[in-house]
Enzyme design. Structure first.
Site, mmCIF file in Angstrom:
data_model
loop_
_atom_site.group_PDB
_atom_site.id
_atom_site.type_symbol
_atom_site.label_atom_id
_atom_site.label_comp_id
_atom_site.label_asym_id
_atom_site.label_seq_id
_atom_site.Cartn_x
_atom_site.Cartn_y
_atom_site.Cartn_z
ATOM 1 N N ASP A 163 -46.704 -14.223 -22.803
ATOM 2 C CA ASP A 163 -46.034 -14.048 -21.407
ATOM 3 C C ASP A 163 -44.713 -14.791 -21.822
ATOM 4 O O ASP A 163 -44.464 -15.623 -20.516
ATOM 5 C CB ASP A 163 -46.324 -12.877 -20.552
ATOM 6 C CG ASP A 163 -44.640 -12.436 -19.915
ATOM 7 O OD1 ASP A 163 -44.176 -12.277 -20.437
ATOM 8 O OD2 ASP A 163 -44.911 -12.689 -18.083
ATOM 9 N N ASP A 191 -38.678 -18.329 -19.433
ATOM 10 C CA ASP A 191 -39.373 -18.663 -18.146
ATOM 11 C C ASP A 191 -41.053 -18.161 -18.230
ATOM 12 O O ASP A 191 -41.287 -17.167 -17.981
ATOM 13 C CB ASP A 191 -38.809 -17.833 -17.135
ATOM 14 C CG ASP A 191 -38.399 -16.889 -16.883
ATOM 15 O OD1 ASP A 191 -38.562 -15.873 -18.093
ATOM 16 O OD2 ASP A 191 -38.731 -16.374 -15.746
ATOM 17 N N ASP A 193 -42.685 -8.253 -25.754
ATOM 18 C CA ASP A 193 -42.395 -8.352 -24.364
ATOM 19 C C ASP A 193 -43.670 -7.508 -23.712
ATOM 20 O O ASP A 193 -42.979 -7.021 -22.462
ATOM 21 C CB ASP A 193 -41.208 -8.968 -23.487
ATOM 22 C CG ASP A 193 -40.797 -9.605 -22.143
ATOM 23 O OD1 ASP A 193 -42.842 -9.860 -22.006
ATOM 24 O OD2 ASP A 193 -40.234 -8.699 -21.421
ATOM 25 N N GLU A 222 -36.455 -14.091 -16.125
ATOM 26 C CA GLU A 222 -36.608 -12.795 -16.197
ATOM 27 C C GLU A 222 -38.336 -12.580 -15.581
ATOM 28 O O GLU A 222 -38.173 -11.391 -14.471
ATOM 29 C CB GLU A 222 -38.216 -12.478 -18.050
ATOM 30 C CG GLU A 222 -38.078 -10.996 -18.296
ATOM 31 C CD GLU A 222 -39.104 -10.715 -17.371
ATOM 32 O OE1 GLU A 222 -39.465 -9.485 -17.163
ATOM 33 O OE2 GLU A 222 -39.861 -11.536 -17.478
ATOM 34 N N GLU A 223 -38.721 -13.798 -15.026
ATOM 35 C CA GLU A 223 -39.701 -13.646 -14.305
ATOM 36 C C GLU A 223 -39.214 -13.179 -12.830
ATOM 37 O O GLU A 223 -40.237 -13.644 -11.666
ATOM 38 C CB GLU A 223 -41.209 -14.914 -13.881
ATOM 39 C CG GLU A 223 -41.370 -13.905 -15.684
ATOM 40 C CD GLU A 223 -42.600 -13.651 -15.896
ATOM 41 O OE1 GLU A 223 -42.556 -12.551 -14.894
ATOM 42 O OE2 GLU A 223 -42.881 -13.483 -17.069
#
Length: 479
Positions: A132, A100, A197, A166-167
């Protein structure tokens, strides 16, 4: 004996345009986890990964996580788990990444369309998610691809865990990891974990990251009047919440970053001579700091103290005030309630619960000393613990040799001031060493406008990831 990697390196170079096209297809999918209307695009990105991994011969599963908390009609995107190889004679490495991305609009100030990979004449590849974390995730797929095309057997078994939230806080992931790390679970036989990451400290020298600060985030709410007041009518006759809040926030930290809350600094692990010796050799200058912050307002004049302040000592930052007037122009309002937000970045050996106790005690004492008739409420909003691994572990020494094989230099050993909570989750759940092995550089502007990944970092980074697997297979136990 050093692995023979020439055949693999040549194959990566030969397939480089194919790998860039793979990234182009991934960037084109606006997998924004924070936007409910883009949830199908996040799912589409998961399906892209399933298709790519399947074509590379991996066993792939798309695991549902159920409804998103607080949104019964919206499912969380699946976790993609995959396995490549299952030989009992090989080490097994567990890889993590996320598919994501942060929101992005051309109107935000992007020079190019954020969801169309654009490559300039210097090899800078612009696009949301390029660094990212789609580029690094695809780096692992590229490594498998190049091995297959070169007819070189992968020297380790690979387990993969790619998530789509994750975001947005990785909702549902911790429970999933803990379950799958137990006997019989998908991650049960992992020997070590590798996460790509994060980023190089600069633009030229790779690094291995072995530590992260934690983060405790707080709110301080002060309220008094029943509604907002006119300062011309009530100024001087009513006690003002904003005035009290400024005094409370001003008591937390000084101009040079020293935390003024009693008991906080006393928790910090002492600096050993061995650790102190690491900082002198790190490739970093004060000019790098000034370039990054866009001014010469750094606190320290030397590299060592600057890096230690960023990595191994706690910091306190005030982030904003909710409820106060913040638009342009003048408005003579007395806000009835204001909420200040601040965080403390924690380090070894700070215990989160004890940090909370110190914060609450200090804030309440400072407010009580004001003898204000207003009311106070101080809360912990969320917390994530610090993490430090041993850079002497075979997972790190293998990665260091891989860096030398690809970039012909020893990597810097770094910690980071930010937090990647999943690192600690994997370490606790698996009981194995975790390595942060970055692909991108410090200028990649992750989360910002004009996010990019340099072509060199992507292609040479793919070589690094594959080399790491070979050195992991050959490395003696240690650490």
């Amino acid at each position: 004996m050093a692995p023979k990697l020439d055949g693999y390196f040549k194959q990566v170079d030969k397939l480089s345009e194919t790998f860039i096209d793979r990234l182009r297809k991934a960037v084109a999918i606006p997998s924004i986890s924070a936007d409910d209307d883009r949830r199908q695009d996040v799912v589409k990105m998961s399906e892209f990964l399933v298709s790519e991994l399947t074509s590379l011969g991996a066993h792939v599963e798309s695991r549902p996580l159920g409804p998103q908390p607080g949104k019964r009609d919206l499912d969380l995107p699946p976790v993609i788990v995959a396995r490549h190889g299952s030989s009992p004679d090989k080490r097994t490495i567990l890889l993590y990444g996320h598919y994501d991305v942060q929101p992005a609009l051309k109107d935000d100030g992007w020079a190019t369309e954020p969801f169309a990979l654009s490559i300039d004449d210097k090899g800078r590849m612009y696009g949301r998610g390029s660094t990212d974390d789609k580029g690094p995730v695809l780096g692992w797929l590229n490594a498998i691809h190049a091995h297959r095309e070169a007819r070189i057997e992968l020297p380790v078994n690979l387990l993969m865990c790619f998530e789509g939230m994750e975001e947005y806080g990785s909702e549902g992931l911790d429970d999933f990891i803990e379950k799958e790390a137990k006997p019989g679970g998908f991650f049960a036989d992992a020997d070590a974990v590798c996460i790509s990451d994060n980023y190089w400290l600069g633009t030229e020298k790779p690094c291995l990251t072995y530590g992260l600060r934690g983060c405790n985030y707080y709110s301080v709410a002060i309220s008094g009047p029943g509604q907002d007041l006119h300062s011309g009518v009530f100024g001087g006759s009513a006690q003002e919440p904003m005035t009290d809040l400024m005094r409370v926030l001003g008591s937390l930290v000084d101009t040079n970053g020293k935390i003024k809350i009693p008991g906080i600094n006393e928790m910090v692990a002492p600096l050993s001579e061995e650790e102190k010796s690491i900082y002198g050799g790190i490739s970093y200058t004060i000019d790098n700091l000034h370039e990054s912050i866009g001014s010469t307002t750094g606190i320290y004049e030397d590299k060592e103290n600057t890096l230690m302040a960023r990595w191994r000592y706690p910091s306190l930052s005030v982030h904003g005030i909710e409820g106060a007037f913040s638009a342009g122009g003048a408005k003579t309002v007395i806000p009835a309630k204001v909420i200040g937000k601040f965080s403390i970045r924690t380090v070894p050996d700070m215990e989160s619960g004890k940090v909370d106790e110190c914060v609450f005690k200090h804030v309440k004492e400072v407010f009580a000393a004001l003898t204000s008739k207003n009311t106070l409420d101080v809360q912990l909003m969320h917390a994530g613990n610090w993490w430090v691994a041993s850079p002497k572990h075979w997972n790190y020494t293998a990665a260091a040799k891989a860096v030398e094989a690809v970039f012909h230099t020893k990597p810097d050993l770094t910690r980071e001031g930010g937090s990647i909570p999943v690192t600690l989750t994997f370490e606790k759940a698996t009981g194995k060493n975790c390595l942060l092995l970055p692909m991108g550089s410090s200028t990649d502007a992750a989360h910002s406008i004009n996010e990019k990944l340099d072509r060199r970092n992507y292609i040479e980074g793919t070589k690094l990831l594959g080399s790491y697997l070979h050195y992991v297979a050959a490395e003696e136990l240690g650490g």
